[in-house]
Design an enzyme around this catalytic site. Structure first.
Site, short mmCIF file in Angstrom:
data_model
loop_
_atom_site.label_atom_id
_atom_site.label_comp_id
_atom_site.label_asym_id
_atom_site.label_seq_id
_atom_site.Cartn_x
_atom_site.Cartn_y
_atom_site.Cartn_z
N ASP A 171 1.03 -1.25 -0.24
CA ASP A 171 -0.01 0.24 0.14
C ASP A 171 1.10 1.63 0.08
O ASP A 171 2.16 1.53 -0.38
CB ASP A 171 -0.83 0.20 1.02
N HIS A 172 0.01 2.15 -0.34
CA HIS A 172 0.97 3.21 0.02
C HIS A 172 2.33 3.55 0.51
O HIS A 172 2.57 3.92 1.47
CB HIS A 172 0.14 4.68 0.61
N GLU A 184 -3.76 9.00 6.54
CA GLU A 184 -3.69 7.56 6.28
C GLU A 184 -1.56 7.56 7.33
O GLU A 184 -1.78 8.38 5.43
CB GLU A 184 -4.17 7.35 5.54
N HIS A 232 -9.85 9.07 2.78
CA HIS A 232 -9.41 8.43 3.89
C HIS A 232 -9.70 8.45 5.39
O HIS A 232 -10.25 9.06 6.19
CB HIS A 232 -7.56 8.30 3.76
N HIS A 265 -9.53 4.26 -4.12
CA HIS A 265 -8.72 4.82 -2.81
C HIS A 265 -10.05 5.57 -1.58
O HIS A 265 -10.66 6.46 -1.99
CB HIS A 265 -7.42 5.83 -2.35
N ASN A 295 -9.70 -0.19 -2.23
CA ASN A 295 -8.86 -0.24 -0.52
C ASN A 295 -9.97 0.25 0.24
O ASN A 295 -11.23 0.44 0.83
CB ASN A 295 -7.83 1.33 -0.50
ZN LIG Z 1 -3.98 7.02 -1.72
#
Ligand SMILES: [Zn+2]
Length: 362
Positions: A112-113, A185, A229, A268, A290
């Protein structure tokens, strides 16, 4: 007969053309695959069990923080080396590779990110990918994500291009992010950002497609269309999934593409979105969504309710309302109470599979 028969996808971790086939099929048929953030073997099996029972492929991903947790919070994680996040992601990958085939579902193994300051984490994982590729002819991970949405568009694209060149010989998938996703996030806080800058422009999407396509066909784009997020109070989010449809039309026209939806989009910041918002986004070519925040909550609720409902059996090892000498071992065994969290997490993954039209796709 579903995708597994039609596409001949193997059970277990996919790579290269199988990932591409899966996403192309999802885009064509109008479903998206949930990406669950996993932090432990427990959250991995809860997710795999949901995918198996719903007859769907699944995406398992570790964040930089989640990977460090997988390795253990007691391990040093320096900014320059990200050793805990590298080791934890590799450990998770080997575990998932070992366990996924017996669940009988195709799995996209993703990370992820990865923001600019976390690129040493990605570098460490790519070293492991290349080593694994030398021995096995496949990368360790199916795909990685780079999030340079905080940087300029030029820096974002040029850095991703360099990484894509490194990943292309392994046919490894790259997910990149453009535009800002609101919320907070893993330490990136965008809650104060003006709303108008939350929407990715079609020219940016085209620029990415033009820069990436000569190098690799294995990539997707997380575009901002008002996503946030984490979960915030309702009313703060204005999602415009129809923008993704406009991006698709713009790119198709400019590239002279025969495909109506040439772009693979990723959603996202979906936690808290309505089923209708998800489905509209999916109809415009979103193939991966996600779901992290809602799964964290779901995992807690099973354990929380278990503890609350059994509290009189959990205060001492021996002795409960049934008698002072009655043992409580069957109540405090982690296989019992952690399992309750797995059940509620599984239920939430199942809900996501249903919402995204993925259930029954195998
Ligand atoms: Zn993102």
């Amino acid at each position: 007969m579903g995708a597994l028969d039609e596409l001949n996808l193997p059970a277990g971790v996919l790579y290269g053309d199988d990932v591409l086939k899966l996403f192309a099929y999802a885009r064509e048929k109008g479903f998206a695959i949930p990406a669950a953030n996993v932090t432990s073997s427990s959250t991995v099996v809860a997710t795999l069990e949901a995918a198996r029972d719903a007859k769907s492929a699944i995406i398992l991903q570790t964040s930089q923080g989640g990977a460090a947790y997988f390795a253990g919070k007691g391990i040093k994680n320096s900014a320059e080396k990200q050793e805990a996040s590298v080791a934890g992601a590799i450990a998770a990958a080997h575990y998932i590779r070992a366990i996924a085939p017996i669940y009988g579902v195709p799995v996209v193994l993703h990370t992820d990110h990865c923001a600019k300051k976390l690129l040493p984490w990605l570098d460490g994982m790519l070293d492991a990918d290349e080593e694994f590729f030398k021995k096995n002819g496949v990368p360790l991970f199916s795909s990685h994500m780079i999030d340079l949405s905080e940087e300029s568009v030029e820096e974002n694209i040029s850095t991703c291009v360099e990484y894509l060149k490194r990943m292309a010989p392994m046919k490894q998938w790259l997910e990149m992010e453009i535009g800002i996703t609101g919320g907070e996030e893993d330490g990136v806080d965008n809650t104060g950002v003006d709303n108008s800058s939350l929407y990715t422009q079609p020219e940016d999407i085209l620029q990415i497609e033009q820069a990436f396509r000569p190098i690799s066909k294995y990539f997707s784009i997380a575009a901002g269309f008002g996503n946030v997020h984490g979960v915030y109070a309702p009313g703060n989010v204005r999602l415009h999934p129809e923008l993704l449809g406009k991006h698709q039309a713009y790119v198709a026209e400019k590239l002279g593409s025969s495909e109506a939806k040439p772009v693979f989009f990723v959603f996202h910041g979906g936690s808290g979105s309505t089923k209708e918002e998800y489905r509209e986004a999916i109809s415009h070519g979103v193939v991966k969504v996600n779901v992290d925040t809602d799964l964290q909550w779901a995992y807690l609720t099973g354990i929380r309710d278990y503890v609350v409902n059994n509290i009189d059996y959990l205060k001492t090892q021996v002795g409960n309302p049934e008698g002072p000498n009655k043992p409580n071992k069957k109540k405090y065994d982690p296989r019992v109470w952690v399992r309750e969290g797995e059940k509620t997490m599984k239920a939430r993954v199942t809900e996501a599979l249903n919402d995204f039209n993925a259930s029954g796709s195998l």
